[in-house]
Design a protein around this motif. Structure first.
Motif, PDB file in Angstrom:
ATOM      1  N   ARG A  53      -0.325  43.239 172.066  1.00 20.02           N
ATOM      2  CA  ARG A  53      -0.753  43.325 170.659  1.00 20.02           C
ATOM      3  C   ARG A  53      -0.576  44.744 170.139  1.00 20.02           C
ATOM      4  O   ARG A  53      -0.108  44.964 169.019  1.00 20.02           O
ATOM      5  N   LEU A  54      -0.964  45.718 170.963  1.00 23.17           N
ATOM      6  CA  LEU A  54      -0.811  47.121 170.572  1.00 23.17           C
ATOM      7  C   LEU A  54       0.654  47.452 170.317  1.00 23.17           C
ATOM      8  O   LEU A  54       0.992  48.101 169.316  1.00 23.17           O
ATOM      9  N   GLY A  55       1.535  47.014 171.219  1.00 25.89           N
ATOM     10  CA  GLY A  55       2.952  47.319 171.078  1.00 25.89           C
ATOM     11  C   GLY A  55       3.545  46.798 169.780  1.00 25.89           C
ATOM     12  O   GLY A  55       4.338  47.493 169.127  1.00 25.89           O
ATOM     13  N   ARG A  56       3.168  45.596 169.407  1.00 26.13           N
ATOM     14  CA  ARG A  56       3.676  45.037 168.152  1.00 26.13           C
ATOM     15  C   ARG A  56       3.241  45.885 166.961  1.00 26.13           C
ATOM     16  O   ARG A  56       4.018  46.122 166.032  1.00 26.13           O
ATOM     17  N   ASN A  57       1.990  46.345 166.996  1.00 26.39           N
ATOM     18  CA  ASN A  57       1.485  47.171 165.903  1.00 26.39           C
ATOM     19  C   ASN A  57       2.165  48.529 165.855  1.00 26.39           C
ATOM     20  O   ASN A  57       2.502  49.028 164.770  1.00 26.39           O
ATOM     21  N   VAL A  58       2.371  49.136 167.025  1.00 20.48           N
ATOM     22  CA  VAL A  58       3.015  50.454 167.071  1.00 20.48           C
ATOM     23  C   VAL A  58       4.457  50.358 166.581  1.00 20.48           C
ATOM     24  O   VAL A  58       4.932  51.223 165.824  1.00 20.48           O
ATOM     25  N   ALA A  59       5.165  49.308 166.988  1.00 17.80           N
ATOM     26  CA  ALA A  59       6.555  49.145 166.543  1.00 17.80           C
ATOM     27  C   ALA A  59       6.644  49.018 165.034  1.00 17.80           C
ATOM     28  O   ALA A  59       7.466  49.688 164.382  1.00 17.80           O
ATOM     29  N   SER A  60       5.808  48.180 164.470  1.00 24.98           N
ATOM     30  CA  SER A  60       5.818  48.004 163.014  1.00 24.98           C
ATOM     31  C   SER A  60       5.483  49.303 162.304  1.00 24.98           C
ATOM     32  O   SER A  60       6.068  49.636 161.260  1.00 24.98           O
ATOM     33  N   ASP A  61       4.557  50.068 162.899  1.00 23.05           N
ATOM     34  CA  ASP A  61       4.102  51.309 162.282  1.00 23.05           C
ATOM     35  C   ASP A  61       5.200  52.361 162.258  1.00 23.05           C
ATOM     36  O   ASP A  61       5.473  52.977 161.218  1.00 23.05           O
ATOM     37  N   ILE A  62       5.858  52.570 163.399  1.00 22.05           N
ATOM     38  CA  ILE A  62       6.858  53.648 163.429  1.00 22.05           C
ATOM     39  C   ILE A  62       8.098  53.280 162.626  1.00 22.05           C
ATOM     40  O   ILE A  62       8.729  54.150 162.000  1.00 22.05           O
ATOM     41  N   LEU A  63       8.469  52.005 162.613  1.00 23.93           N
ATOM     42  CA  LEU A  63       9.625  51.605 161.804  1.00 23.93           C
ATOM     43  C   LEU A  63       9.342  51.762 160.319  1.00 23.93           C
ATOM     44  O   LEU A  63      10.252  52.051 159.531  1.00 23.93           O
ATOM     45  N   LYS A  64       8.087  51.613 159.944  1.00 23.61           N
ATOM     46  CA  LYS A  64       7.705  51.790 158.542  1.00 23.61           C
ATOM     47  C   LYS A  64       7.627  53.267 158.182  1.00 23.61           C
ATOM     48  O   LYS A  64       8.037  53.671 157.085  1.00 23.61           O
ATOM     49  N   ARG A  65       7.121  54.086 159.112  1.00 28.33           N
ATOM     50  CA  ARG A  65       6.904  55.505 158.814  1.00 28.33           C
ATOM     51  C   ARG A  65       8.202  56.317 158.861  1.00 28.33           C
ATOM     52  O   ARG A  65       8.366  57.276 158.120  1.00 28.33           O
ATOM     53  N   ALA A  66       9.100  55.958 159.793  1.00 25.15           N
ATOM     54  CA  ALA A  66      10.313  56.760 160.007  1.00 25.15           C
ATOM     55  C   ALA A  66      11.539  55.993 159.500  1.00 25.15           C
ATOM     56  O   ALA A  66      12.224  55.321 160.283  1.00 25.15           O
ATOM     57  N   PRO A  67      11.851  56.081 158.223  1.00 24.47           N
ATOM     58  CA  PRO A  67      12.933  55.275 157.643  1.00 24.47           C
ATOM     59  C   PRO A  67      14.316  55.663 158.147  1.00 24.47           C
ATOM     60  O   PRO A  67      15.255  54.873 158.042  1.00 24.47           O
ATOM     61  N   ASN A  68      14.452  56.876 158.697  1.00 23.04           N
ATOM     62  CA  ASN A  68      15.759  57.340 159.159  1.00 23.04           C
ATOM     63  C   ASN A  68      15.899  57.290 160.685  1.00 23.04           C
ATOM     64  O   ASN A  68      16.782  57.927 161.262  1.00 23.04           O
ATOM     65  N   LEU A  69      15.020  56.525 161.334  1.00 24.25           N
ATOM     66  CA  LEU A  69      15.031  56.434 162.793  1.00 24.25           C
ATOM     67  C   LEU A  69      16.320  55.790 163.288  1.00 24.25           C
ATOM     68  O   LEU A  69      16.725  54.727 162.819  1.00 24.25           O
ATOM     69  N   LYS A  70      16.950  56.439 164.285  1.00 21.91           N
ATOM     70  CA  LYS A  70      18.199  55.924 164.848  1.00 21.91           C
ATOM     71  C   LYS A  70      18.035  55.449 166.291  1.00 21.91           C
ATOM     72  O   LYS A  70      18.718  54.516 166.717  1.00 21.91           O
ATOM     73  N   SER A  71      17.163  56.107 167.053  1.00 22.30           N
ATOM     74  CA  SER A  71      16.966  55.705 168.452  1.00 22.30           C
ATOM     75  C   SER A  71      15.486  55.790 168.815  1.00 22.30           C
ATOM     76  O   SER A  71      14.749  56.652 168.321  1.00 22.30           O
ATOM     77  N   LEU A  72      15.089  54.898 169.690  1.00 21.07           N
ATOM     78  CA  LEU A  72      13.694  54.804 170.106  1.00 21.07           C
ATOM     79  C   LEU A  72      13.660  54.673 171.631  1.00 21.07           C
ATOM     80  O   LEU A  72      14.252  53.748 172.198  1.00 21.07           O
ATOM     81  N   HIS A  73      12.986  55.622 172.280  1.00 24.77           N
ATOM     82  CA  HIS A  73      12.826  55.594 173.733  1.00 24.77           C
ATOM     83  C   HIS A  73      11.364  55.286 174.026  1.00 24.77           C
ATOM     84  O   HIS A  73      10.463  56.022 173.623  1.00 24.77           O
ATOM     85  N   ILE A  74      11.141  54.189 174.729  1.00 19.36           N
ATOM     86  CA  ILE A  74       9.774  53.746 175.003  1.00 19.36           C
ATOM     87  C   ILE A  74       9.531  53.817 176.500  1.00 19.36           C
ATOM     88  O   ILE A  74      10.283  53.230 177.294  1.00 19.36           O
ATOM     89  N   ILE A  75       8.486  54.525 176.901  1.00 21.25           N
ATOM     90  CA  ILE A  75       8.146  54.714 178.312  1.00 21.25           C
ATOM     91  C   ILE A  75       6.805  54.032 178.587  1.00 21.25           C
ATOM     92  O   ILE A  75       5.804  54.334 177.936  1.00 21.25           O
ATOM     93  N   GLY A  76       6.788  53.119 179.558  1.00 19.82           N
ATOM     94  CA  GLY A  76       5.564  52.420 179.929  1.00 19.82           C
ATOM     95  C   GLY A  76       5.198  52.702 181.371  1.00 19.82           C
ATOM     96  O   GLY A  76       6.044  52.586 182.271  1.00 19.82           O
ATOM     97  N   ILE A  77       3.957  53.087 181.600  1.00 16.94           N
ATOM     98  CA  ILE A  77       3.478  53.427 182.938  1.00 16.94           C
ATOM     99  C   ILE A  77       2.525  52.331 183.414  1.00 16.94           C
ATOM    100  O   ILE A  77       1.528  52.031 182.748  1.00 16.94           O
ATOM    101  N   SER A  78       2.833  51.720 184.547  1.00 15.59           N
ATOM    102  CA  SER A  78       1.993  50.661 185.128  1.00 15.59           C
ATOM    103  C   SER A  78       1.740  49.556 184.108  1.00 15.59           C
ATOM    104  O   SER A  78       2.680  48.970 183.575  1.00 15.59           O
ATOM    105  N   VAL A  79       0.468  49.284 183.772  1.00 18.07           N
ATOM    106  CA  VAL A  79       0.178  48.211 182.814  1.00 18.07           C
ATOM    107  C   VAL A  79       0.608  48.578 181.398  1.00 18.07           C
ATOM    108  O   VAL A  79       0.726  47.706 180.528  1.00 18.07           O
TER     109      VAL A  79
END
Length: 334
Positions: free
Chosen positions: A189-215
């Protein structure tokens, strides 16, 4: 309110299990009702007097100290309800309870956060410039225990390469990750919210690197899937560090089936000899770096090694096209 709902689920499951056991033995449910009332464990007393303590954070169940004698009294009354219980009948009742507990835990694991629980400002503002300047972003999701010296080292490494166009942030979600039974669904649920948030805030975003540790892998993979579902032309790299792959109680192979399937590039750093369940095998859709054999002695807990190792690397950004490998590749440094 959510805590109360969790307690109701537990209580209802326990009562259901006893009902199943009684019916399996041909005993009238009135006997169970009378025994509950005699022992002081009516559904009303369970709720209002809190006879059972349900841990809202760690999912534990234990009888309250002052009223734990009610459990003993309950079984004593059960023994006298319509005649003594035979050993076989008692085992069937216990079996009914055991069979009912896993589904109850699965329901509990899904009763975590809601979208409204996440803050609108979960993404810190860029330290230099504005969101309009951001073209590359790196988001890190810590594990169940929160941030530590290894995640601190990782963020220090990322910050060295930050600029107006390069954004990096640790997503602090300890409030939702510490309950290990609910962390997987909370992370999604958190991930879906974060994705929507950053795509809305950063209109010129070209690349996204996501790092997940354990859970934190659940949140990271959810950001990846949500970002690609948005149909925006953003390149997404997923990096998972000893990812936890079991979702809830029953879905032990969730991560193996789903992690990275929506990523443009997916890499995994793996340690195979630690006691943390569902973290010790390569994921088929990843480029897997099995670094178990090169773990130094000072890293006593193997589950920490992938994040410690990755934080020491010189280039921990988007992997250049010429260096990208095929999914299913396994590298074992020596």
């Amino acid at each position: 309110m959510r805590m109360l709902a969790s307690r109701v689920v537990w209580i209802a499951s326990c009562l259901l299990a006893l009902c199943v056991g009684f019916r399996a033995n041909g005993l009238p449910l009135e006997s169970l009702s009378n025994s509950l009332l005699k022992s002081g464990c009516s559904s009303r007393s369970l709720l209002e007097r809190n006879c059972w303590m349900i841990g809202s954070r760690n999912g534990t169940v234990k009888p309250c100290g002052k009223r734990s004698h009610r459990v003993t009294r309950l079984f004593s009354n059960l023994n006298g309800a319509g005649g003594p219980l035979s050993r076989r009948q008692l085992l069937k009742i216990i079996g009914g309870v055991v069979v009912t507990i896993p589904p109850a835990l699965e329901i509990y694991s899904r009763l975590g956060s809601t979208d409204s629980d996440f803050s609108d400002d979960i993404l810190p503002q860029p330290s230099d410039g504005s969101w309009d300047d951001v073209e590359e972003a790196t988001l890190v999701f810590h594990g169940a225990a929160g941030q530590d010296k290894f995640t601190d080292a990782l963020m220090e490494n990322l910050k060295r390469n930050s600029s107006r166009s390069k954004y990096s942030s640790m997503i602090e979600w300890s409030q939702f990750s510490s309950n290990i039974l609910q962390a997987s669904f909370n992370g999604q649920r958190l991930g879906r919210n974060v994705a929507s948030d950053i795509l809305k805030r950063a209109p010129n975003l070209k690349s996204l690197h996501i790092i997940g540790i354990s859970v934190g892998a659940f949140a990271a993979d959810s950001v990846c899937s949500q970002s690609k579902a948005s149909k925006q032309s953003v390149y997404v790299q997923l990096t998972l560090l000893d990812p936890f792959t079991q979702r809830g109680i029953f879905d032990t192979g969730y991560g193996a089936r789903n992690y990275g399937k929506d990523a443009d590039y997916f890499q995994q750093y793996l340690n195979t000899d630690d006691p943390v369940p569902s973290t010790n095998a390569p994921l088929q859709q990843s480029v897997c770096y099995d670094i178990t054999a090169i773990r130094p002695q000072e890293i006593s807990f193997g589950h920490d090694w992938p994040v410690a190792y990755y934080s020491q690397q010189h280039d921990i950004g988007i992997v250049p096209p010429a260096q990208r490998l095929k999914p299913g590749t396994i590298i074992r440094p020596e």
